[in-house]
Design an enzyme around this catalytic site. Structure first.
Site, mmCIF file in Angstrom:
data_model
loop_
_atom_site.group_PDB
_atom_site.id
_atom_site.type_symbol
_atom_site.label_atom_id
_atom_site.label_comp_id
_atom_site.label_asym_id
_atom_site.label_seq_id
_atom_site.Cartn_x
_atom_site.Cartn_y
_atom_site.Cartn_z
ATOM 1 N N ARG A 257 0.844 -1.197 0.000
ATOM 2 C CA ARG A 257 0.000 0.000 0.000
ATOM 3 C C ARG A 257 0.883 1.251 0.000
ATOM 4 O O ARG A 257 1.826 1.343 0.769
ATOM 5 C CB ARG A 257 -0.931 0.005 1.217
ATOM 6 N N ARG A 272 1.426 1.436 10.242
ATOM 7 C CA ARG A 272 1.051 1.894 8.897
ATOM 8 C C ARG A 272 2.289 1.822 8.012
ATOM 9 O O ARG A 272 3.146 2.706 8.043
ATOM 10 C CB ARG A 272 0.510 3.324 8.969
ATOM 11 N N GLU A 344 -7.384 -0.409 14.750
ATOM 12 C CA GLU A 344 -7.896 -1.481 13.902
ATOM 13 C C GLU A 344 -6.837 -2.554 13.649
ATOM 14 O O GLU A 344 -5.720 -2.262 13.226
ATOM 15 C CB GLU A 344 -8.359 -0.913 12.559
ATOM 16 N N SER A 347 -10.700 -6.353 9.691
ATOM 17 C CA SER A 347 -12.038 -5.949 9.268
ATOM 18 C C SER A 347 -12.637 -7.043 8.407
ATOM 19 O O SER A 347 -11.924 -7.905 7.875
ATOM 20 C CB SER A 347 -11.981 -4.632 8.485
ATOM 21 N N ARG A 384 0.317 -6.286 11.507
ATOM 22 C CA ARG A 384 -0.051 -5.263 12.481
ATOM 23 C C ARG A 384 -0.385 -5.849 13.858
ATOM 24 O O ARG A 384 -0.247 -5.168 14.874
ATOM 25 C CB ARG A 384 -1.237 -4.462 11.936
#
Length: 420
Positions: A257, A272, A344, A347, A384
């Site tokens: 990403r 991140r 988070e 998800s 993460r």
């Protein structure tokens, strides 16, 4: 793409969804207009083609002395048919362009609003508290010889890192525990490609407003995927499948990403980053079973969080914070002690038939016709998670207790000890 029948029969539902997302409501009227023009153009073309076919029979049956004049008329009619066909094709392309800009209609009950308007569905466990000054995951990772950000930056730039020693082992342990959880539930494991064609990336809805998050290789016309969801969705593109009992995959892949627009956010550590590993669940089910499947994926994620002995909350993500393809998304956020808040970790999204319509993935109905399947996705483990595990289970001397369920995947190791 949204269901054209829903657009025609209940445009107000689509308008409500667009409004709740903060997206353009005017797009719905534009799509209705484009649909009307498309159907009108198709009707005109089909009428002219039928006239052409009938006239061809007249020409074939006519006496030889009349055929020259009739052939001239047939050529004129053929030109009109060709023009009508082009108008129909243009109208179809315009309809696809406009309706393709409309996000998946949200499911009833999804909260309206943006990032801060989520609804907390449950909170599980008590946030970790310490009688010593807690270290963050970067300091713990350095003490344990688990994370090396300095060398990651030296080699690749900001937001890159090395997982070293016990850090590398911990990630592999997490991924293997997640894989075994998925296998126990009947998921088929896949190691997926991380480069995909534009039509697959677009089909899953990742080339819309967040396309700046995606790495693109122009020389090859390929995209690096930010989740194996993309490859897993493309796996059955242009196919008719049988999802009666559910077709489920667990895709293990490295993800990429760009993190565009995140300058200054989570610069420290591995929350991140540009590259990470992830095990993603992906389900193809009958549309009427999609909401039940969504709850099933969520339950599996909770099982993993509980196995890692983490405190967490489950939120119903607000419409304005959903991706283009998701009709509903549940996030699970774990407590990160040094940040004093939930972050988070995972998800799960119900994409209903949106992706399947774009990728032409269908099932055969009882009547023998075909219809789009529903697709859902959910992360079962990712890099993460190391952040929450290290910080939650740290001890005063800088060691970190290994959650009991993870120990078999680390050769029975109970405590990760400092090496410096």
């Amino acid at each position: 793409m949204i269901d054209p029948q829903l657009l025609r029969e209940n445009p107000d539902a689509v308008r409500r969804s667009q409004r709740a997302r903060g997206d353009s409501v005017e797009l719905v009227d534009a799509a209705l207009q484009a649909d009307s023009e498309r159907r009108s153009a198709i009707t005109e073309f089909e009428a002219l083609r039928a006239e052409q076919n009938q006239f061809s029979k007249t020409v074939a049956a006519a006496p030889k002395d009349e055929k020259r004049e009739l052939v001239a008329k047939a050529q004129e009619l053929a030109a009109r048919v060709k023009e009508a066909n082009q108008r129909a094709s243009d109208a179809e392309a315009e309809f696809s362009r406009v309706v393709g800009s409309i996000s998946n209609p949200i499911i009833d009950g999804v909260p309206a609003g943006g990032e801060d308007d989520f609804l907390t569905l449950k909170t599980v466990g008590e946030p970790a508290a310490f009688n010593f000054e807690a270290r963050d995951h970067v300091e713990l990772g350095e003490l344990l010889g688990a994370i090396d950000i300095t060398r990651g930056t030296k080699v690749s730039g900001s937001r890159f890192y090395f997982l070293t020693g016990i850090g590398a082992r911990l990630e592999i342990a997490l991924m293997n525990m997640a894989l075994n959880t998925a296998l126990d539930e009947g998921f088929t494991p896949l190691i997926t490609p991380t480069l995909v064609r534009p039509e697959v990336m677009a089909g899953t809805g990742f080339l819309g407003e967040h396309s700046d998050e995606v790495y693109y290789l122009p020389a090859d016309d390929l995209y690096l995927t930010g989740t194996s969801e993309v490859a897993l969705a493309g796996f059955h593109a242009d196919e008719i499948i049988d999802p009666a009992e559910g077709t489920r995959y667990a895709g293990w892949s490295t993800c990429y990403r760009r993190e565009a627009g995140s300058a200054g956010k989570d610069n420290r550590g591995i929350l991140r980053v540009h590259q990470f590993n992830k095990l993603e669940m992906f389900s193809y089910v009958l549309p009427e079973n999609a909401e039940a499947e969504h709850e099933r994926l969520l339950a599996l994620q909770e099982r993993m969080l509980q196995a890692c002995e983490l405190s967490y909350r489950v939120i119903d993500v607000a419409a304005g914070d959903l991706g283009t393809s998701a009709a509903r998304k549940f996030d699970i956020e774990a407590w990160v002690p040094t940040q004093g808040r939930y972050r988070e970790l995972t998800s799960t999204s119900n994409c209903t038939t949106f992706q399947a319509r774009r990728l032409d993935i269908r099932y055969r109905t009882d009547s023998g016709k075909t219809a789009p399947v529903a697709t859902l996705n959910g992360t079962l483990a990712t890099t993460r998670w190391i952040v929450a595990i290290l910080e939650t289970h740290q001890q005063a001397d800088g060691s970190v207790r290994v959650p009991e369920a993870l120990r078999p995947y680390l050769g029975g190791l109970e405590v990760m000890e400092p090496v410096r």
